[in-house]
Design a protein around this motif. Structure first.
Motif, mmCIF file in Angstrom:
data_model
loop_
_atom_site.group_PDB
_atom_site.id
_atom_site.type_symbol
_atom_site.label_atom_id
_atom_site.label_comp_id
_atom_site.label_asym_id
_atom_site.label_seq_id
_atom_site.Cartn_x
_atom_site.Cartn_y
_atom_site.Cartn_z
ATOM 1 N N GLY A 86 31.178 33.985 35.684
ATOM 2 C CA GLY A 86 29.911 34.673 35.929
ATOM 3 C C GLY A 86 29.815 36.025 35.266
ATOM 4 N N ALA A 87 30.626 36.274 34.251
ATOM 5 C CA ALA A 87 30.656 37.577 33.579
ATOM 6 C C ALA A 87 29.270 37.985 33.079
ATOM 7 C CB ALA A 87 31.630 37.538 32.409
ATOM 8 N N THR A 88 28.965 39.275 33.229
ATOM 9 C CA THR A 88 27.689 39.811 32.739
ATOM 10 C C THR A 88 27.889 40.901 31.701
ATOM 11 O OG1 THR A 88 27.608 41.361 34.586
ATOM 12 C CG2 THR A 88 26.446 39.267 34.869
ATOM 13 N N GLY A 89 29.003 41.619 31.736
ATOM 14 C CA GLY A 89 29.262 42.699 30.790
ATOM 15 C C GLY A 89 30.245 42.269 29.718
ATOM 16 N N GLU A 90 30.228 42.954 28.599
ATOM 17 C CA GLU A 90 31.105 42.618 27.476
ATOM 18 C C GLU A 90 32.580 42.688 27.845
ATOM 19 O OE1 GLU A 90 32.306 44.363 23.108
ATOM 20 O OE2 GLU A 90 30.309 44.833 23.869
ATOM 21 N N ASP A 91 32.955 43.636 28.708
ATOM 22 C CA ASP A 91 34.361 43.743 29.103
ATOM 23 C C ASP A 91 34.596 43.229 30.519
ATOM 24 O OD1 ASP A 91 33.147 45.837 30.459
ATOM 25 O OD2 ASP A 91 34.713 47.298 29.992
ATOM 26 N N ASP A 92 33.741 42.339 30.969
ATOM 27 C CA ASP A 92 33.854 41.718 32.289
ATOM 28 C C ASP A 92 34.759 40.492 32.159
ATOM 29 O OD1 ASP A 92 33.539 40.904 34.887
ATOM 30 O OD2 ASP A 92 31.394 40.469 34.735
ATOM 31 N N GLY A 93 36.047 40.727 32.290
ATOM 32 C CA GLY A 93 37.008 39.640 32.148
ATOM 33 C C GLY A 93 38.420 40.164 32.147
ATOM 34 N N TYR A 94 39.296 39.415 31.511
ATOM 35 C CA TYR A 94 40.730 39.685 31.559
ATOM 36 C C TYR A 94 41.322 39.671 30.158
ATOM 37 C CZ TYR A 94 39.498 38.286 36.230
ATOM 38 O OH TYR A 94 38.871 38.196 37.436
#
Length: 145
Positions: A86-94
């Motif tokens: 459900g990521a919304t931002g460019e750095d929303d992750g791992y």
């Protein structure tokens, strides 16, 4: 670290230095491949004011960088971006990186929060993985049945 800007209309290439760190294996969120992106991740090597190996996050908009030191004798591999569900931002992750401990002859998989480089998980691997191993993240949904 350098950035090359290519104007497809004129073919003109512009080069700009982003900082003085000695880096290798840059990566980005693959959803932004071939288009504008703000964040880039890399390995920073000793020298240029650093002691030991680091994972670095560059913000190409502000020019700021965030460094994560891995400790004496520990060498990280390239940081592979895996988006959060459900990521919304460019750095929303791992960021996934295998860190080789050259002193202990061991390795671990580090899972870092891409937004701030904090450690989410560390998985001890059953044997040392040679430094320089490359990988990629492919979501289950994209694998053949």
């Amino acid at each position: 670290m350098y950035r090359w800007l290519i104007d497809p209309a004129t073919g003109k290439v512009t080069t700009e230095s982003l900082n003085d760190l000695a880096t290798e294996f840059p990566s980005i969120n693959d959803a932004h491949t071939g288009s504008a992106h703000r964040y880039s991740y890399a390995i920073a090597f000793p020298g240029a004011g650093l002691s030991g190996y680091h994972t670095v996050k560059f913000d190409t908009l502000t020019g700021k960088e965030k460094l994560l030191a891995h400790g004496e004798g520990r060498m990280p591999g390239e940081a592979v971006f895996a988006p959060a569900e459900g990521a919304t931002g460019e750095d929303d992750g791992y960021l996934l990186t295998i860190v080789s401990d050259l002193t202990a002859d061991a390795s671990e998989l580090l899972v870092l929060d891409a937004s701030d480089l904090s450690t989410v998980a560390a998985v001890e691997l059953p044997r040392r993985v040679p430094a320089g191993i490359h990988g990629h993240w492919i979501p289950d949904a994209e694998l053949p049945a």
